[in-house]
Structure formats: C-alpha cells, structure tokens
Write a protein that holds these residues in place. Structure first.
Motif, PDB file in Angstrom:
ATOM      1  N   ILE A 202      39.917  42.382  24.681  1.00 14.99           N
ATOM      2  CA  ILE A 202      41.195  41.828  24.225  1.00 14.99           C
ATOM      3  C   ILE A 202      42.064  43.010  23.842  1.00 14.99           C
ATOM      4  CG2 ILE A 202      42.364  40.364  22.538  1.00 14.99           C
ATOM      5  CD1 ILE A 202      39.736  38.798  22.254  1.00 14.99           C
ATOM      6  N   SER A 203      43.092  43.259  24.635  1.00 13.84           N
ATOM      7  CA  SER A 203      43.940  44.425  24.397  1.00 13.84           C
ATOM      8  C   SER A 203      45.400  44.016  24.341  1.00 13.84           C
ATOM      9  CB  SER A 203      43.727  45.485  25.479  1.00 13.84           C
ATOM     10  OG  SER A 203      44.231  45.047  26.723  1.00 13.84           O
ATOM     11  N   CYS A 204      46.250  44.980  24.039  1.00 18.54           N
ATOM     12  CA  CYS A 204      47.686  44.733  23.946  1.00 18.54           C
ATOM     13  C   CYS A 204      48.306  44.699  25.343  1.00 18.54           C
ATOM     14  CB  CYS A 204      48.337  45.826  23.104  1.00 18.54           C
ATOM     15  SG  CYS A 204      50.106  45.592  22.804  1.00 18.54           S
ATOM     16  N   CYS A 205      49.436  44.010  25.455  1.00 14.97           N
ATOM     17  CA  CYS A 205      50.176  43.967  26.726  1.00 14.97           C
ATOM     18  C   CYS A 205      50.793  45.315  27.085  1.00 14.97           C
ATOM     19  CB  CYS A 205      51.310  42.941  26.638  1.00 14.97           C
ATOM     20  SG  CYS A 205      50.785  41.245  26.448  1.00 14.97           S
ATOM     21  N   ASP A 206      50.868  46.223  26.140  1.00 16.67           N
ATOM     22  CA  ASP A 206      51.540  47.513  26.330  1.00 16.67           C
ATOM     23  C   ASP A 206      51.139  48.152  27.661  1.00 16.67           C
ATOM     24  OD1 ASP A 206      52.160  50.421  26.073  1.00 16.67           O
ATOM     25  OD2 ASP A 206      52.770  49.827  24.057  1.00 16.67           O
ATOM     26  N   SER A 207      52.137  48.520  28.459  1.00 18.44           N
ATOM     27  CA  SER A 207      51.884  49.050  29.797  1.00 18.44           C
ATOM     28  C   SER A 207      51.162  50.397  29.778  1.00 18.44           C
ATOM     29  CB  SER A 207      53.212  49.197  30.562  1.00 18.44           C
ATOM     30  OG  SER A 207      54.084  50.086  29.882  1.00 18.44           O
ATOM     31  N   ARG A 208      51.142  51.056  28.624  1.00 16.31           N
ATOM     32  CA  ARG A 208      50.489  52.367  28.526  1.00 16.31           C
ATOM     33  C   ARG A 208      48.986  52.255  28.277  1.00 16.31           C
ATOM     34  NH1 ARG A 208      54.044  54.352  23.645  1.00 16.31           N
ATOM     35  NH2 ARG A 208      53.503  52.196  23.099  1.00 16.31           N
TER      36      ARG A 208
END
Length: 216
Positions: free
Chosen positions: A45-51
């Motif tokens: 489960i991670s962030c949507c952040d493209s980086r």
C-alpha cells in the motif's frame, strides 16, 4: 463515450517499445502469468506520488506484488457501512482471496497529501475543510496522526514526522479488520511499515520493539 480521446502518441510509442523489448524478452513469463493467474507474496500500500516506484525499489517482477496506491498511503478503519471503499476492498481481496503473506505500508518523503493534512489541521487550507473535498475527507483519516506530532516544530521536521505517522496510523487501522486480525494472529500474515526517502534513495523500516524507523 464521447469524452474519451485517443492515447497520446508518446504513450503509444512507449508501449510499442516495451512490447518489442521487455515483453519479447520475457514472453514465456507473461504467457504463464496470463494463463495461471496471480500469486503475489506481498501486498504493498503506497502513495499515488509518481516519484514512488515500488517495483523498481525492490527490483520486483510482474506478478510479485499486489499494489494499491492512494493519497498518503492511508488505510481507513474497518467500516462496513454500505459505502464504496476502494482501499478496504483491495485489502480484503489481498488478504482473503490472494492470501498474501506480507502486507506493507510504504510512505515517503515530501508527501503532498501529508502536507495537505498539516495545512488543513492548522486551518491554512479551507478548501480541504469543505464537505465536497474528496482529498480533505480522505485526509481526515490522518488527523489522529497529526495530533501525535502537533508539538513537533513546524516545517520539514513536522512533515517528516507526520509522513511516518501516516504509516503507523495505517498499520493500526489494518488491525481493525477482522480478517487481518485473524491471519496475523495465526502467523499467516505479517504487517510492515516502511518510509522511503526519494532524494537519497533511502528506506527505513519501523521497528515495533524500539518504536522508531531504522535504516534498512
């Protein structure tokens, strides 16, 4: 669907490049995945952040991770109220259907969602206070975490502290799901909290014995 448009040409070109190289070199593996289905060992489960590129960080192949991304890598508390819950549905599927052995919450540095939560809780983001703000209502999940770091000096230090709190809040909320509790209690499922420093390429893991994040 008149509002849908053709795919941008640069994405078309990239697809054909992938099909001619990565796919062609691993065609038998892709055909195996297509025929046999998925059997991931872990859910991330991670962030949507493209980086934040989970598969690159761990050098994972297709079929290895079941990945769910949302703003600030949050898991809400268990609440079967008839509403639509994308994150909860993903957790349920991973734990009860795919039987993953590991469930990892991955936070990261310079998280925009976390900064939004700080601004909202300080009263500096009235747009997020609106009942119509999907982002604001989602960041309500993190309010308990903000309360835990409210006394930390404002600025980068507080933001980093809340980034790590977002992981701990999610881990705590995961344990409100009965099917997660049961598999953790039986030893079939383990929970893990990680924080990724984007600029430095660092990775820290939460140690429940010391209560701090340690470099991996």
């Amino acid at each position: 669907m008149e509002h849908a448009k053709p795919l941008p040409s640069y994405l078309v070109q990239r697809y054909h490049g992938w099909k001619a190289t990565s796919y062609a070199q691993n065609e038998s593996w892709y055909r195996h995945l297509g025929a046999e289905g998925q059997h991931p060992r872990a859910m991330i489960i991670s962030c949507c952040d493209s980086r934040v590129h989970v598969t690159s960080i761990f050098g994972a192949d297709q079929g290895e991770f079941f990945i769910h991304r949302n703003i600030a890598n949050l898991v809400p508390p268990y609440k079967p109220d008839g509403n639509q819950h994308g994150t909860s549905a993903a957790v349920e599927y991973a734990v009860t259907a795919l039987k993953v052995a590991h469930l990892v919450v991955l936070g990261h540095s310079q998280c925009g969602g976390v900064q939004g939560c700080i601004d909202m809780c300080k009263g500096d983001a009235p747009q997020l206070e609106s009942k119509e703000s999907f982002v604001g209502r989602w960041m309500d999940v993190l309010r308990p975490g903000y309360e835990a770091v409210a006394d930390v000096a404002e600025g980068p230090e507080q933001a980093r502290a809340l980034e790590k709190q977002s992981i701990l809040v999610s881990l705590g909320n995961l344990m409100t799901f009965p099917f997660v509790q049961n598999r953790v209690a039986s030893g079939d499922l383990s929970l893990h909290g990680l924080w990724h420093n984007i600029g430095e390429g660092g990775l820290e893991a939460y140690d429940p014995k010391t209560g701090v994040f340690e470099q991996v």
